[in-house]
Design a protein around this motif. Sequence first.
Motif, PDB file in Angstrom:
ATOM      1  N   GLU A 110       9.356  69.026  58.859  1.00  0.00           N
ATOM      2  CA  GLU A 110       9.695  68.488  59.680  1.00  0.00           C
ATOM      3  C   GLU A 110       9.634  68.145  61.322  1.00  0.00           C
ATOM      4  O   GLU A 110       8.820  67.979  62.078  1.00  0.00           O
ATOM      5  N   MET A 111      10.841  69.510  61.249  1.00  0.00           N
ATOM      6  CA  MET A 111      10.498  70.263  62.869  1.00  0.00           C
ATOM      7  C   MET A 111       8.612  70.287  63.038  1.00  0.00           C
ATOM      8  O   MET A 111       8.278  70.174  64.214  1.00  0.00           O
ATOM      9  N   TYR A 112       8.248  71.181  62.477  1.00  0.00           N
ATOM     10  CA  TYR A 112       6.979  71.995  63.041  1.00  0.00           C
ATOM     11  C   TYR A 112       6.066  70.709  63.134  1.00  0.00           C
ATOM     12  O   TYR A 112       5.600  70.961  63.920  1.00  0.00           O
ATOM     13  N   LYS A 113       6.056  69.793  61.924  1.00  0.00           N
ATOM     14  CA  LYS A 113       5.287  68.457  62.320  1.00  0.00           C
ATOM     15  C   LYS A 113       5.772  68.303  63.527  1.00  0.00           C
ATOM     16  O   LYS A 113       4.710  67.798  64.464  1.00  0.00           O
ATOM     17  N   ALA A 114       6.802  68.043  64.079  1.00  0.00           N
ATOM     18  CA  ALA A 114       7.294  67.462  64.777  1.00  0.00           C
ATOM     19  C   ALA A 114       6.526  67.894  66.193  1.00  0.00           C
ATOM     20  O   ALA A 114       6.588  67.883  67.644  1.00  0.00           O
ATOM     21  N   ASN A 115       6.702  69.386  66.365  1.00  0.00           N
ATOM     22  CA  ASN A 115       6.139  70.929  67.272  1.00  0.00           C
ATOM     23  C   ASN A 115       3.935  70.618  67.355  1.00  0.00           C
ATOM     24  O   ASN A 115       3.649  71.719  67.957  1.00  0.00           O
ATOM     25  N   THR A 116       3.435  70.006  66.605  1.00  0.00           N
ATOM     26  CA  THR A 116       2.652  70.152  65.872  1.00  0.00           C
ATOM     27  C   THR A 116       1.709  71.094  65.622  1.00  0.00           C
ATOM     28  O   THR A 116       0.988  71.811  65.877  1.00  0.00           O
ATOM     29  N   LEU A 117       2.692  71.902  65.175  1.00  0.00           N
ATOM     30  CA  LEU A 117       2.795  73.319  64.012  1.00  0.00           C
ATOM     31  C   LEU A 117       2.432  73.146  62.726  1.00  0.00           C
ATOM     32  O   LEU A 117       2.756  72.227  61.873  1.00  0.00           O
ATOM     33  N   THR A 118       1.576  74.032  62.137  1.00  0.00           N
ATOM     34  CA  THR A 118       0.913  73.846  60.746  1.00  0.00           C
ATOM     35  C   THR A 118       2.381  74.697  59.920  1.00  0.00           C
ATOM     36  O   THR A 118       1.675  76.000  60.406  1.00  0.00           O
ATOM     37  N   LEU A 119       2.475  74.088  58.727  1.00  0.00           N
ATOM     38  CA  LEU A 119       3.781  74.143  57.722  1.00  0.00           C
ATOM     39  C   LEU A 119       3.254  73.842  56.726  1.00  0.00           C
ATOM     40  O   LEU A 119       2.765  72.651  56.403  1.00  0.00           O
ATOM     41  N   ALA A 120       2.508  75.057  55.640  1.00  0.00           N
ATOM     42  CA  ALA A 120       2.139  74.853  54.066  1.00  0.00           C
ATOM     43  C   ALA A 120       2.871  75.382  53.063  1.00  0.00           C
ATOM     44  O   ALA A 120       2.109  76.523  52.843  1.00  0.00           O
ATOM     45  N   PRO A 121       4.380  75.692  53.195  1.00  0.00           N
ATOM     46  CA  PRO A 121       4.872  75.830  51.471  1.00  0.00           C
ATOM     47  C   PRO A 121       4.389  75.432  50.454  1.00  0.00           C
ATOM     48  O   PRO A 121       4.010  74.841  50.193  1.00  0.00           O
ATOM     49  N   ARG A 122       4.308  76.445  49.626  1.00  0.00           N
ATOM     50  CA  ARG A 122       3.788  76.339  47.980  1.00  0.00           C
ATOM     51  C   ARG A 122       4.545  76.580  46.711  1.00  0.00           C
ATOM     52  O   ARG A 122       5.625  77.325  46.925  1.00  0.00           O
ATOM     53  N   ASN A 123       4.474  76.041  46.453  1.00  0.00           N
ATOM     54  CA  ASN A 123       5.277  76.875  44.761  1.00  0.00           C
ATOM     55  C   ASN A 123       3.930  77.124  44.277  1.00  0.00           C
ATOM     56  O   ASN A 123       3.621  78.171  44.318  1.00  0.00           O
ATOM     57  N   ARG A 124       5.006  77.831  42.858  1.00  0.00           N
ATOM     58  CA  ARG A 124       4.730  79.294  42.129  1.00  0.00           C
ATOM     59  C   ARG A 124       3.342  79.175  41.875  1.00  0.00           C
ATOM     60  O   ARG A 124       2.678  80.212  41.966  1.00  0.00           O
ATOM     61  N   ALA A 125       3.240  78.625  41.740  1.00  0.00           N
ATOM     62  CA  ALA A 125       1.605  77.855  40.652  1.00  0.00           C
ATOM     63  C   ALA A 125       0.421  78.507  41.992  1.00  0.00           C
ATOM     64  O   ALA A 125      -0.538  78.542  42.111  1.00  0.00           O
ATOM     65  N   GLN A 126       1.125  77.483  43.316  1.00  0.00           N
ATOM     66  CA  GLN A 126       0.011  77.314  44.462  1.00  0.00           C
ATOM     67  C   GLN A 126       0.410  78.975  45.357  1.00  0.00           C
ATOM     68  O   GLN A 126      -0.803  79.331  45.487  1.00  0.00           O
ATOM     69  N   PHE A 127       0.989  79.711  45.261  1.00  0.00           N
ATOM     70  CA  PHE A 127       1.256  80.777  44.994  1.00  0.00           C
ATOM     71  C   PHE A 127       0.718  81.979  44.513  1.00  0.00           C
ATOM     72  O   PHE A 127      -0.428  83.189  44.882  1.00  0.00           O
ATOM     73  N   ALA A 128       0.410  81.890  43.370  1.00  0.00           N
ATOM     74  CA  ALA A 128       0.050  82.342  41.926  1.00  0.00           C
ATOM     75  C   ALA A 128      -1.694  82.389  42.303  1.00  0.00           C
ATOM     76  O   ALA A 128      -2.348  83.536  41.746  1.00  0.00           O
ATOM     77  N   ALA A 129      -2.330  81.226  42.673  1.00  0.00           N
ATOM     78  CA  ALA A 129      -3.807  80.678  43.142  1.00  0.00           C
ATOM     79  C   ALA A 129      -3.860  81.802  43.536  1.00  0.00           C
ATOM     80  O   ALA A 129      -5.501  82.505  43.527  1.00  0.00           O
ATOM     81  N   PHE A 130      -3.397  83.158  44.816  1.00  0.00           N
ATOM     82  CA  PHE A 130      -4.274  83.188  45.250  1.00  0.00           C
ATOM     83  C   PHE A 130      -4.231  85.106  45.148  1.00  0.00           C
ATOM     84  O   PHE A 130      -4.860  85.163  46.007  1.00  0.00           O
ATOM     85  N   PHE A 131      -3.828  85.153  43.921  1.00  0.00           N
ATOM     86  CA  PHE A 131      -3.970  86.164  42.528  1.00  0.00           C
ATOM     87  C   PHE A 131      -4.931  86.571  42.630  1.00  0.00           C
ATOM     88  O   PHE A 131      -5.283  86.908  41.044  1.00  0.00           O
ATOM     89  N   ASP A 132      -5.482  84.814  42.217  1.00  0.00           N
ATOM     90  CA  ASP A 132      -7.142  84.937  40.731  1.00  0.00           C
ATOM     91  C   ASP A 132      -7.908  86.169  41.019  1.00  0.00           C
ATOM     92  O   ASP A 132      -8.516  86.907  41.894  1.00  0.00           O
TER      93      ASP A 132
END
Length: 271
Positions: A208-230
């Motif tokens: 919420e803080m990041y969005k309030a400051n118009t900053l991008t933040l995309a925390p990802r869960n384990r499965a989403q993180f694992a997809a970077f290593f396909d």
Amino acid sequence: MSRPENNGTALHIDTSKPHPARMYDWFLGGKDNYPVDEAMGRQMLAVEPSVPVMAKVNRAFMHRATRWLSDQGIRQFLDIGTGIPTEPNLHQVAQQAAPATRVVYCDNDPIVLAHAEALLSGTPEGTIDYVQADARDVDSILEHSGRTLDLSRPVALSLISLLHFVSDEGGAYELVSRLTDVLAPGSYVVISHLTADFHPEAARKVDEMYKANTLTLAPRNRAQFAAFFDGLEIVEPGIVAAEAWHPELGEPIPGQDDIVSAGYVAVGRKL
């Protein structure tokens, strides 16, 4: 080290809103930050007082991964989203293990460029270069890094605390895929990434803080993180919290105790 290139980017530091790299610098006790960065940093501390320790844990993972990669014979590193230089930086760890190591840093923050030439000095045997470019500008990164690195030989691609600042729509997975595609077999991909899995309520408030400051933040869960290593072979111990990746390769961090970091980490090998 060759003179850092800014690819025509004007050296203008925007101090009207907080910047993630400068906040990270503040959490690590650095001085390359501004009141606006400290202000948001203190807001984050009110939500999660352990953020500075988490930042140090993340940095320590980079040190351990770099030592491990050096032990595997890696002598070339491409570090994208390097952030404001700290002691020791990646090249210092790598060149301590192997003085002839070649390192290319890449970032798009003007404050990193302002300090790069002064701070990124390495061994006489090795080579260091800096590219001023957005992480999503893969063509520019490859063009400039290819002047220092031999991309026909194994390279360690380091993406430390970068990808959670790039949304899916912004091309996070595409940039990893494009970079990995050009790496030679035997190369490695090192990623640390923010997640909400460990501290969901704190992560929600920080988002919420990041969005309030118009900053991008995309925390990802384990499965989403694992997809970077396909397509990559994830080395032991697999996908883990930052402090759980080969802790024997580093030193204890004061104040860490049983604190679980805010992110996943992993190292993948290209076959």
